[in-house]
Write an enzyme that holds these catalytic residues in place. Structure first.
Site, short mmCIF file in Angstrom:
data_model
loop_
_atom_site.label_atom_id
_atom_site.label_comp_id
_atom_site.label_asym_id
_atom_site.label_seq_id
_atom_site.Cartn_x
_atom_site.Cartn_y
_atom_site.Cartn_z
N ASN A 9 0.88 -1.17 0.00
CA ASN A 9 0.00 0.00 0.00
C ASN A 9 0.91 1.22 0.00
O ASN A 9 1.50 1.55 1.03
CB ASN A 9 -0.90 -0.03 1.25
CG ASN A 9 -1.74 1.22 1.38
OD1 ASN A 9 -1.77 2.05 0.47
ND2 ASN A 9 -2.40 1.37 2.51
N GLU A 98 -6.63 4.72 7.97
CA GLU A 98 -6.43 6.16 7.65
C GLU A 98 -7.67 6.74 6.99
O GLU A 98 -8.01 7.91 7.21
CB GLU A 98 -5.18 6.31 6.77
CG GLU A 98 -3.90 6.05 7.57
CD GLU A 98 -2.77 5.41 6.82
OE1 GLU A 98 -2.75 5.46 5.57
OE2 GLU A 98 -1.88 4.83 7.48
N GLY A 174 2.75 2.03 10.83
CA GLY A 174 3.73 3.11 10.71
C GLY A 174 4.45 3.44 12.00
O GLY A 174 5.13 4.46 12.10
N SER A 214 3.61 -2.35 10.33
CA SER A 214 5.06 -2.46 10.54
C SER A 214 5.60 -3.85 10.20
O SER A 214 6.51 -4.35 10.86
CB SER A 214 5.42 -2.06 11.98
OG SER A 214 5.06 -0.72 12.23
P1 13P Z 1 3.19 0.21 7.65
O1 13P Z 1 3.66 -1.08 7.02
O2 13P Z 1 3.95 1.41 7.18
O3 13P Z 1 3.11 0.09 9.14
O4 13P Z 1 1.70 0.44 7.13
C1 13P Z 1 0.81 -0.61 7.18
C2 13P Z 1 -0.40 -0.22 6.43
O5 13P Z 1 -1.12 0.68 6.82
C3 13P Z 1 -0.68 -0.92 5.17
O6 13P Z 1 -1.95 -0.63 4.70
#
Ligand code: 13P
Length: 251
Positions: A9, A98, A174, A214
Site C-alpha cells: 500500500n 487512515e 507506521g 510495521s
Molecule cells: P506500515 O507497514 O507502514 O506500518 O503500514 C501498514 C499499512 O497501513 C498498510 O496498509
C-alpha cells in the site's frame, strides 16, 4: 481457494514517474522467480492506468486504495469503482484505518463501497483493526467483529468468498511496533471463526486474511508462518524493492 498474498500500500507517496519506476523495478526483480504468493501493489489513483498498462498482471496485481460509495454522478473529486476497474486494476483497498480516521469512513459507507467494488469485478481488500485504547481495554475482538459484521456480513456467500481481509491493528501502522506473532495469529483465528459461524467452515477456510502494521523483512517470515496469517499488507516497506522483495520472498 485461500491464497498467500503480499500487497503493498503505497499510500500518498510517489509521483507518477517515481511510481512507474518502482513498479517496473519490482517487476524486473520478480521476473523469473517462483513465488509462493500473489503480489499486489496499491497505488494512488492517478498511477493506476499507467502502472496497470505497464506491468504484467501475471506477476503483479494492481489495487486502488479507495473508491467512491456512489456509482456515478455529481460527486466532485470522487473516483468510482467502475473507473478503477476501467484502468485495469483488479483490487481495491477499502476501509483502511487512515480512511476511517481522517475521512470519516464508517462501516455503513464501507458496505456500499464493497458492493460497488464487487459489482465492478474488483476484489476488495477490506481493512479492519482496533486502536490501542481498544486493545488495552480488552475490546479488540468486539471492535473487529463489528467491523466485519457491519461491513461484510450483508454479502451473499458467493460474494463474501471474493473478499480479502487485512487485519491491521492501528497501533502497529507506521509505528515500528508490530503485533507479536501470537497476537496476529489469535486475531486472525478469531476472524476466521466468526466468518465460519456466519458462512460455514469451508468458506472461512478459503478466505485470505492478511496482516498489516510495521511488517518488514525482519518479521514477515515469523508472521506468515502462522496458520491463519495468509500474507501481509505492507505500507512503508512497499516503497522500495529492496525492502519489499524479502517480504514477498518470506513465503
Ligand atoms: P506500515 O507497514 O507502514 O506500518 O503500514 C501498514 C499499512 O497501513 C498498510 O496498509
Amino acid at each position: 481457494m485461500r491464497k498467500n498474498i503480499v500487497a503493498g500500500n503505497w499510500k500518498m507517496n510517489n509521483n507518477l514517474q517515481e511510481g512507474i519506476a518502482l513498479a517496473t523495478d519490482l517487476q524486473a526483480a520478480l521476473q523469473g522467480k517462483t513465488l509462493q504468493c500473489d503480489v499486489i501493489i496499491g497505488t494512488p489513483f492517478i498511477h493506476l492506468a499507467t502502472v496497470a498498462g505497464t506491468i504484467d498482471p501475471r506477476l503483479i496485481g494492481v489495487a486502488a486504495q479507495n473508491c467512491a460509495d456512489r456509482a456515478s454522478g455529481a460527486f466532485t473529486g470522487e473516483v468510482s469503482a467502475a473507473m478503477v476497474a476501467s484502468t485495469g486494476a483488479k483490487y481495491v483497498i477499502l476501509g483502511h484505518s487512515e480512511r476511517r480516521t481522517y475521512y470519516g469512513e464508517t462501516n455503513a459507507i464501507l458496505k456500499e463501497k464493497v458492493l460497488l467494488a464487487l459489482a465492478n469485478d474488483l476484489t476488495p481488500i477490506f481493512c479492519i483493526g482496533e486502536v490501542l485504547d481498544e486493545r488495552n481495554a480488552g475490546k479488540h475482538f468486539d471492535v473487529v467483529e463489528k467491523q466485519v459484521a457491519e461491513g461484510l456480513f450483508g454479502l451473499s456467500p458467493a460474494d463474501f468468498a471474493k473478499i480479502v481481509i487485512a487485519y491491521e491493528p492501528v497501533w502497529a501502522i507506521g509505528t515500528g511496533k508490530t503485533a507479536t506473532t501470537e497476537q496476529a495469529q489469535e486475531m486472525h483465528a478469531f476472524i476466521r471463526k466468526i466468518i465460519a459461524e456466519k458462512y460455514g467452515q469451508s468458506l472461512a477456510d478459503g478466505v485470505s486474511i492478511l496482516y498489516g502494521g510495521s511488517c518488514n523483512a525482519g518479521n514477515a517470515k515469523e508472521l506468515f508462518a502462522n496458520p491463519d496469517v495468509d500474507g501481509g499488507l505492507i505500507g512503508g516497506a512497499s516503497l522500495s524493492v529492496e525492502k519489499f522483495l524479502p517480504i514477498v520472498e518470506a513465503f
